[in-house]
Design a protein around this motif. Sequence first.
Motif, short mmCIF file in Angstrom:
data_model
loop_
_atom_site.label_atom_id
_atom_site.label_comp_id
_atom_site.label_asym_id
_atom_site.label_seq_id
_atom_site.Cartn_x
_atom_site.Cartn_y
_atom_site.Cartn_z
N ALA A 1 0.41 -3.05 3.74
CA ALA A 1 -1.00 -3.36 3.28
C ALA A 1 -1.88 -4.35 4.31
CB ALA A 1 -0.74 -4.38 2.04
N PHE B 1 -5.42 -2.82 4.72
CA PHE B 1 -6.40 -3.22 3.74
C PHE B 1 -6.62 -4.83 3.54
CE2 PHE B 1 -6.82 -4.76 -0.60
CZ PHE B 1 -7.57 -3.69 -1.13
N LEU B 2 -5.75 -5.63 4.09
CA LEU B 2 -5.70 -7.16 3.84
C LEU B 2 -6.82 -7.61 4.70
CD1 LEU B 2 -4.67 -9.25 1.88
CD2 LEU B 2 -3.01 -9.82 3.89
N SER C 1 -9.84 -22.85 9.07
CA SER C 1 -10.98 -22.10 8.91
C SER C 1 -10.27 -20.69 9.53
CB SER C 1 -11.90 -22.50 10.01
OG SER C 1 -11.33 -22.68 11.30
N GLU C 2 -9.62 -20.12 8.17
CA GLU C 2 -8.92 -18.94 8.34
C GLU C 2 -8.05 -18.70 9.70
OE1 GLU C 2 -10.84 -15.23 7.87
OE2 GLU C 2 -11.45 -15.87 5.55
N GLN D 1 -7.31 -21.39 1.07
CA GLN D 1 -8.28 -22.52 1.29
C GLN D 1 -8.04 -23.55 0.19
OE1 GLN D 1 -9.32 -22.25 3.99
NE2 GLN D 1 -9.41 -20.40 4.88
N SER E 1 -9.20 -5.89 6.30
CA SER E 1 -10.66 -5.33 5.83
C SER E 1 -11.11 -6.24 4.38
CB SER E 1 -10.68 -3.99 5.32
OG SER E 1 -10.05 -3.40 4.16
N ALA E 2 -10.09 -6.52 3.42
CA ALA E 2 -10.46 -7.48 2.35
C ALA E 2 -11.00 -8.92 2.81
CB ALA E 2 -9.20 -7.42 1.33
N LEU E 3 -10.57 -9.31 4.02
CA LEU E 3 -11.06 -10.43 4.56
C LEU E 3 -12.12 -10.54 5.51
CD1 LEU E 3 -7.30 -12.11 4.99
CD2 LEU E 3 -9.07 -12.73 3.46
N GLY F 1 0.01 -13.09 8.90
CA GLY F 1 -0.49 -13.77 7.97
C GLY F 1 -1.61 -14.88 8.09
N ILE F 2 -1.99 -15.57 7.04
CA ILE F 2 -3.11 -16.44 7.50
C ILE F 2 -2.64 -17.85 6.88
CG2 ILE F 2 -5.49 -16.91 6.84
CD1 ILE F 2 -5.24 -14.21 5.53
N HIS G 1 1.01 -1.19 -0.06
CA HIS G 1 0.15 -0.10 -0.07
C HIS G 1 0.94 1.28 -0.09
CE1 HIS G 1 -3.80 2.09 1.44
NE2 HIS G 1 -2.94 3.05 1.30
N ALA H 1 -11.00 -4.38 -2.76
CA ALA H 1 -10.82 -5.03 -1.35
C ALA H 1 -11.37 -6.50 -1.59
CB ALA H 1 -11.24 -4.22 -0.43
N VAL I 1 -0.54 -17.23 3.33
CA VAL I 1 -0.56 -15.84 2.87
C VAL I 1 0.26 -15.08 4.19
CG1 VAL I 1 -1.35 -13.71 2.02
CG2 VAL I 1 -2.18 -15.89 1.05
#
Lengths: 283, 81
Positions: free
Chosen positions: B10, B13-14, B58-59, A83, B16-18, B53-54, A33, A71, A89
């Motif tokens: 980021a 942002f990331l 389940s996330e 997934q 919020s994207a999730l 990170g992820i 960003h 987004a 990530v």
Amino acid sequence: MGDKFKAFLNGEINFPKLTKLVDLKDVVLKILHVEGDGNALVKVDNSRVDKSINVVINVGSKEAADPVLLAQRVGELVQLQVQELERPVLEVEASKTVAELESPSEYQEQIDFFQGKIPSSDMLILRAAYYLRTVHEGGKSVTGLKRGITARYGTRGSSIANLCSGGYFETYLRPLYENLAEKPNFTDSMFLDNYEIIINNAPFAYFVNANQNLDELINNLVEKIVFSKRYGQHKLAIHAIGRDNIDKVNRALEDDTIKDLISDDTDTNKKGTVMTVTIHYKS
Amino acid sequence: MKSIVFEKSAREFLLSALNKGVDTEGFIVDKANDDKRVPSLDGTYITSDDFAGIVKGSEIYVKSDIVSLIEVSDRLKAETQ
């Protein structure tokens, strides 16, 4: 390829084609960003230095047609990666650290030795401690790494990290285990009982904390010497990292209370900003 | 894709994207689940500052401390064996 990513992020390509984007097996996608004029939404580096195509998505770019859609689209890319492709990530630095951790440690033989001999929760700390030690030996700061261990495991984590960085796992704990293991009546608890005393109290070593002032250091050293003698120790290795800590130790050793407890034969080993002073107790 | 990484810039942002937010104490919350805090690998809640990170599941959200990253590398090694 950049045009395809841009079209996807701006909603001009929809879901069925997304899977084709995700299938780009050589693509390393970086999300950042940066705001400001002239920053492209998508940049592609085709140089393929390591057979990878580097695609950078700048989510702060003004080229994004709709921030909400952007987004949503980035979220879809991340979800598919995690997934469906089952790949993590990660933040850039975390990703580099994980890649390093996937290779065997230069201390792997030591780590493997303690597997099954110390509590399994301590094995994670020990692996982290050896990683910290490798980073430190590479000349990099380990303050953040150590803070991470201490935040999760408290004083036990800090103690294992200190003992590991001082070399005590290979020079003290491993020989202790090997000696005990030769005894005919050896049981795991014979080692573990000693191990717990060492982890909790380390009667042969003192690690100077950057947060303690000179008076606190002197008081702690006096307590440590009394405690250490009770465990049959005749000397104490004082470890200091950093100029301030080294200066504190030198001043503490000039204090009359400490002088009364130790003999004159002090061994000092100093390399750069790392110092170990071994003091010997008066009998 | 071979990998997806993100820079700290980021991170918000990331999240919020999730569909994740941050509560008043800085912990990551799930907007789709009554703003409940999300757990990390070790089961404790995770702040946005600590978000690294992820991983799959389940996330599962990953903290940036070294022990958490060892756990991630162990998972990856186990998956490739």
